[in-house]
Design a protein around this motif. Structure first.
Motif, PDB file in Angstrom:
ATOM      1  N   LEU A 132       0.792  -1.748  -0.409  1.00 59.00           N
ATOM      2  CA  LEU A 132       0.074   0.065  -0.062  1.00 59.00           C
ATOM      3  C   LEU A 132       0.946   0.900   0.012  1.00 59.00           C
ATOM      4  CD1 LEU A 132      -2.983   1.993   0.362  1.00 59.00           C
ATOM      5  CD2 LEU A 132      -2.733   1.504   2.315  1.00 59.00           C
ATOM      6  N   GLU A 133       1.814   1.220   0.844  1.00 56.79           N
ATOM      7  CA  GLU A 133       2.654   2.653   0.885  1.00 56.79           C
ATOM      8  C   GLU A 133       3.684   3.048  -0.477  1.00 56.79           C
ATOM      9  OE1 GLU A 133       5.743   1.756   3.637  1.00 56.79           O
ATOM     10  OE2 GLU A 133       4.332   1.823   5.787  1.00 56.79           O
ATOM     11  N   ARG A 134       3.554   1.604  -1.198  1.00 54.73           N
ATOM     12  CA  ARG A 134       4.706   1.735  -2.586  1.00 54.73           C
ATOM     13  C   ARG A 134       3.241   2.377  -3.441  1.00 54.73           C
ATOM     14  NH1 ARG A 134       7.377  -3.020  -0.898  1.00 54.73           N
ATOM     15  NH2 ARG A 134       4.999  -4.452  -2.033  1.00 54.73           N
ATOM     16  N   LEU A 135       1.989   1.592  -3.698  1.00 54.71           N
ATOM     17  CA  LEU A 135       0.914   2.362  -4.661  1.00 54.71           C
ATOM     18  C   LEU A 135       0.693   3.544  -3.828  1.00 54.71           C
ATOM     19  CD1 LEU A 135      -1.138   2.463  -7.038  1.00 54.71           C
ATOM     20  CD2 LEU A 135      -2.323   0.930  -4.728  1.00 54.71           C
ATOM     21  N   GLU A 136       0.736   3.756  -2.714  1.00 52.48           N
ATOM     22  CA  GLU A 136       0.728   5.882  -2.467  1.00 52.48           C
ATOM     23  C   GLU A 136       1.739   6.591  -3.016  1.00 52.48           C
ATOM     24  OE1 GLU A 136       0.296   8.124   2.256  1.00 52.48           O
ATOM     25  OE2 GLU A 136       0.321   5.981   1.785  1.00 52.48           O
ATOM     26  N   ARG A 137       2.853   5.761  -2.962  1.00 51.67           N
ATOM     27  CA  ARG A 137       4.581   7.302  -3.386  1.00 51.67           C
ATOM     28  C   ARG A 137       3.641   6.987  -5.012  1.00 51.67           C
ATOM     29  NH1 ARG A 137       7.677   3.496   0.284  1.00 51.67           N
ATOM     30  NH2 ARG A 137       8.098   2.714  -1.428  1.00 51.67           N
ATOM     31  N   ARG A 138       3.961   5.533  -5.572  1.00 54.48           N
ATOM     32  CA  ARG A 138       3.741   6.328  -6.898  1.00 54.48           C
ATOM     33  C   ARG A 138       2.467   7.354  -7.655  1.00 54.48           C
ATOM     34  NH1 ARG A 138       4.559   0.783  -6.974  1.00 54.48           N
ATOM     35  NH2 ARG A 138       2.385   0.140  -7.030  1.00 54.48           N
ATOM     36  N   LEU A 139       1.000   6.607  -6.956  1.00 57.32           N
ATOM     37  CA  LEU A 139       0.247   8.467  -7.243  1.00 57.32           C
ATOM     38  C   LEU A 139       0.699   9.215  -7.154  1.00 57.32           C
ATOM     39  CD1 LEU A 139      -2.973   5.302  -6.347  1.00 57.32           C
ATOM     40  CD2 LEU A 139      -1.937   5.708  -8.391  1.00 57.32           C
ATOM     41  N   GLY A 140       1.695   9.407  -5.181  1.00 58.65           N
ATOM     42  CA  GLY A 140       1.601  10.701  -5.558  1.00 58.65           C
ATOM     43  C   GLY A 140       1.922  11.430  -6.148  1.00 58.65           C
ATOM     44  N   GLU A 141       3.204  11.066  -7.374  1.00 51.85           N
ATOM     45  CA  GLU A 141       3.634  11.644  -8.209  1.00 51.85           C
ATOM     46  C   GLU A 141       2.542  12.908  -8.618  1.00 51.85           C
ATOM     47  OE1 GLU A 141       5.960   9.435 -10.675  1.00 51.85           O
ATOM     48  OE2 GLU A 141       7.263   7.649  -9.016  1.00 51.85           O
ATOM     49  N   ASN A 142       1.706  12.682  -9.271  1.00 52.00           N
ATOM     50  CA  ASN A 142       0.269  13.424  -9.911  1.00 52.00           C
ATOM     51  C   ASN A 142       0.700  14.368  -9.039  1.00 52.00           C
ATOM     52  OD1 ASN A 142       1.724  12.059 -12.486  1.00 52.00           O
ATOM     53  ND2 ASN A 142       0.295  10.441 -12.154  1.00 52.00           N
ATOM     54  N   GLY A 143      -0.049  14.207  -8.002  1.00 48.96           N
ATOM     55  CA  GLY A 143      -0.672  14.910  -7.210  1.00 48.96           C
ATOM     56  C   GLY A 143      -0.975  14.682  -5.286  1.00 48.96           C
ATOM     57  N   SER A 144      -1.091  14.890  -4.353  1.00 45.04           N
ATOM     58  CA  SER A 144      -1.435  14.402  -3.238  1.00 45.04           C
ATOM     59  C   SER A 144      -2.691  14.084  -3.640  1.00 45.04           C
ATOM     60  CB  SER A 144      -2.540  16.126  -2.707  1.00 45.04           C
ATOM     61  OG  SER A 144      -3.425  15.814  -2.703  1.00 45.04           O
ATOM     62  N   VAL A 145      -2.078  12.198  -2.387  1.00 40.07           N
ATOM     63  CA  VAL A 145      -2.551  11.609  -1.741  1.00 40.07           C
ATOM     64  C   VAL A 145      -2.941  11.138  -0.989  1.00 40.07           C
ATOM     65  CG1 VAL A 145      -2.921   8.605  -2.118  1.00 40.07           C
ATOM     66  CG2 VAL A 145      -1.239  10.009  -3.810  1.00 40.07           C
ATOM     67  N   GLU A 146      -4.209  10.600   0.042  1.00 37.72           N
ATOM     68  CA  GLU A 146      -4.273  10.403   1.581  1.00 37.72           C
ATOM     69  C   GLU A 146      -5.072   9.354   1.024  1.00 37.72           C
ATOM     70  OE1 GLU A 146      -6.885  13.036   2.504  1.00 37.72           O
ATOM     71  OE2 GLU A 146      -5.590  15.342   2.409  1.00 37.72           O
ATOM     72  N   VAL A 147      -4.763   8.639   2.691  1.00 38.83           N
ATOM     73  CA  VAL A 147      -5.315   7.650   2.808  1.00 38.83           C
ATOM     74  C   VAL A 147      -6.503   7.726   3.687  1.00 38.83           C
ATOM     75  CG1 VAL A 147      -4.767   5.025   4.135  1.00 38.83           C
ATOM     76  CG2 VAL A 147      -2.959   6.148   2.674  1.00 38.83           C
ATOM     77  N   ASP A 148      -7.760   7.587   3.568  1.00 39.25           N
ATOM     78  CA  ASP A 148      -9.245   7.293   4.253  1.00 39.25           C
ATOM     79  C   ASP A 148      -9.021   6.462   5.793  1.00 39.25           C
ATOM     80  OD1 ASP A 148      -9.344   9.981   3.314  1.00 39.25           O
ATOM     81  OD2 ASP A 148     -10.860   9.669   2.360  1.00 39.25           O
ATOM     82  N   ARG A 149      -8.558   5.536   5.034  1.00 36.88           N
ATOM     83  CA  ARG A 149      -8.834   3.613   5.368  1.00 36.88           C
ATOM     84  C   ARG A 149      -7.990   2.689   5.176  1.00 36.88           C
ATOM     85  NH1 ARG A 149     -12.085  -0.633   3.975  1.00 36.88           N
ATOM     86  NH2 ARG A 149     -12.659   0.398   2.644  1.00 36.88           N
ATOM     87  N   ALA A 150      -7.246   2.270   6.314  1.00 37.34           N
ATOM     88  CA  ALA A 150      -6.835   0.942   5.665  1.00 37.34           C
ATOM     89  C   ALA A 150      -6.611  -0.191   7.195  1.00 37.34           C
ATOM     90  CB  ALA A 150      -4.647   1.164   5.778  1.00 37.34           C
ATOM     91  N   GLU A 151      -7.120  -1.154   6.288  1.00 38.74           N
ATOM     92  CA  GLU A 151      -7.700  -2.341   7.730  1.00 38.74           C
ATOM     93  C   GLU A 151      -6.829  -3.591   6.310  1.00 38.74           C
ATOM     94  OE1 GLU A 151     -12.731  -1.976   6.839  1.00 38.74           O
ATOM     95  OE2 GLU A 151     -11.223  -0.660   8.688  1.00 38.74           O
TER      96      GLU A 151
END
Length: 420
Positions: A385-404
């Motif tokens: 999940l962290e690796r996906l968050e970093r890749r998507l953040g290259e185009n803008g801001s990414v916030e994780v609302d929920r992770a379980e």
């Protein structure tokens, strides 16, 4: 049988012709005269002729015919009258005359074929078209029921019976008592007339016919005398046109312009044409029903496709047009980023980032509202999940609302917002 327009009335005599140029609807001929033979007749080529032939050459017999078609009755006539004919029936031309329904017997005019051929010989060579041929007594308008009419102005006398009775040419001379031929006709009549109407030419003839009164009164018959100084041809030419059933030009002698002949000739063709029209009409109706059913099916398919493509649509008026408009709007948004909301471009970039991820990532849902994308994903662990968050953040801001963790996998909700 009424001839319309101009026609030529021609009376055949042993020594020549009486003629009159007539116009339908007019009681007086426009011209009249006498000719020695056909070559002297002033009628132009193409003229229509009404021929009035000697009455003594045409006999009227009465016969009881069985029911059936007119053609069948005509075929029976020669055998029904065989005993009353002097020669073989094949040498005669038979014409059933009009018969009232109240009379059981049909009057039939009988004339030798040789005479018919003689009367008509040479007419077509002059370009004349005979349309009507009647004996003199049938050229007289029929008297009312209960009355017999006798033209005694000339010899032979012409007897005309009421409609359906025919008539006859009676030999004899005008004397102080009815001629024997008239007495014989009265004796053979099934129903004697109540009135005898006689036409005479002058006062002397009126006086002679007046002497018949005593004889007729003893038989309960009234006498009416009509004095008319016109010659017989002049008087006959001014009579109303005879009824259609009195025309002797029937069968092989029928006029080619007779509408009844044309009707019989065209009947098979008209029947075939009518049948083709009926078949074509049925095919047209069936084809119309098939086209309407196909149109309804296509309309339903278009509506279903539209609702699948645009499930939020409520007012469905013209699915085809509305779908074209919606697709055109999407196309314009794709071609003009300045006026679009960037949805397609952002989806395209998101898809490319997700495609770079070689890990076990599943996209469960995607939502777009205003300028934010909400992505629901399922992954193997939190590191992925962290690796996906970093890749998507290259185009803008990414916030994780929920992770379980659910069933051994990480279920997360990510909100993506592109930077201006």
């Amino acid at each position: 049988m009424a001839l319309r327009g101009e026609y030529w009335w021609v009376r055949l005599r042993p020594d020549g012709l009486d003629w009159a140029r007539c116009m339908s609807g007019e009681g007086t001929p426009r011209q009249e005269g006498r000719s020695g033979d056909w070559s002297e007749l002033p009628a132009p080529p193409g003229a229509r002729l009404m021929l009035c032939v000697p009455g003594e050459r045409v006999r009227v017999h009465r016969v009881r015919l069985p029911g059936g078609t007119r053609r069948r009755q005509r075929a029976i006539l020669p055998y029904a009258l065989e005993e009353q004919l002097l020669r073989d029936p094949s040498e005669y031309h038979f014409v059933p005359l009009p018969r009232p329904k109240s009379q059981p017997e049909t009057p039939v005019a009988v004339v030798e074929r040789e005479l018919m051929d003689h009367w008509l010989d040479g007419l077509e060579e002059h370009g004349w078209r005979p349309r009507v041929l009647v004996p003199e007594f049938l050229a007289i308008a029929p008297p009312p029921p209960g009355t017999w009419f006798l033209d005694a102005a000339e010899s032979p006398f012409l007897l005309r019976l009421p409609s359906g009775g025919g008539g006859a040419a009676l030999p004899g001379t005008l004397v102080g008592q009815p001629p024997g031929s008239l007495l014989l006709a009265l004796e053979q009549a099934r129903v004697a007339p109540a009135t005898l109407r006689v036409r005479v030419a002058n006062e002397e003839q009126r006086a002679r016919v007046g002497e018949w009164t005593t004889w007729l009164e003893s038989r309960e018959m009234d006498l009416e005398i009509q004095e008319d100084g016109r010659s017989r041809p002049a008087w006959l030419a001014r009579q109303e046109q005879p009824a259609a059933g009195c025309n002797l030009l029937t069968g092989p002698y029928a006029s080619r312009e007779d509408p009844r002949v044309w009707g019989r000739r065209l009947a098979p063709v008209a029947g075939l044409a009518l049948g083709l029209l009926v078949v074509a009409g049925i095919q047209w109706v069936l084809e119309g029903q098939r086209i309407r059913a196909e149109h309804a099916r296509l309309e339903a398919a278009i509506e279903e496709t539209y609702r699948e493509a645009f499930p939020d649509a409520r007012n469905l008026v013209d699915p085809r047009y509305q779908m074209e408009q919606a697709l055109e709007q999407l196309r314009q948004r794709e071609e003009d980023p300045g006026e679009s909301d960037g949805f397609l471009e952002r989806i395209s970039r998101l898809a490319s980032r997700l495609a770079e991820n070689e890990e076990d990532t599943e996209v469960e849902s995607l939502a777009f509202e205003r300028d934010e994308l909400t992505l629901e994903v399922s992954m193997g662990d939190y590191e992925a999940l962290e690796r996906l968050e970093r890749r998507l953040g290259e185009n803008g801001s990414v916030e994780v609302d929920r992770a379980e963790m659910e069933d051994g996998r990480v279920s997360a909700s990510l909100r993506l917002r592109e930077e201006d």
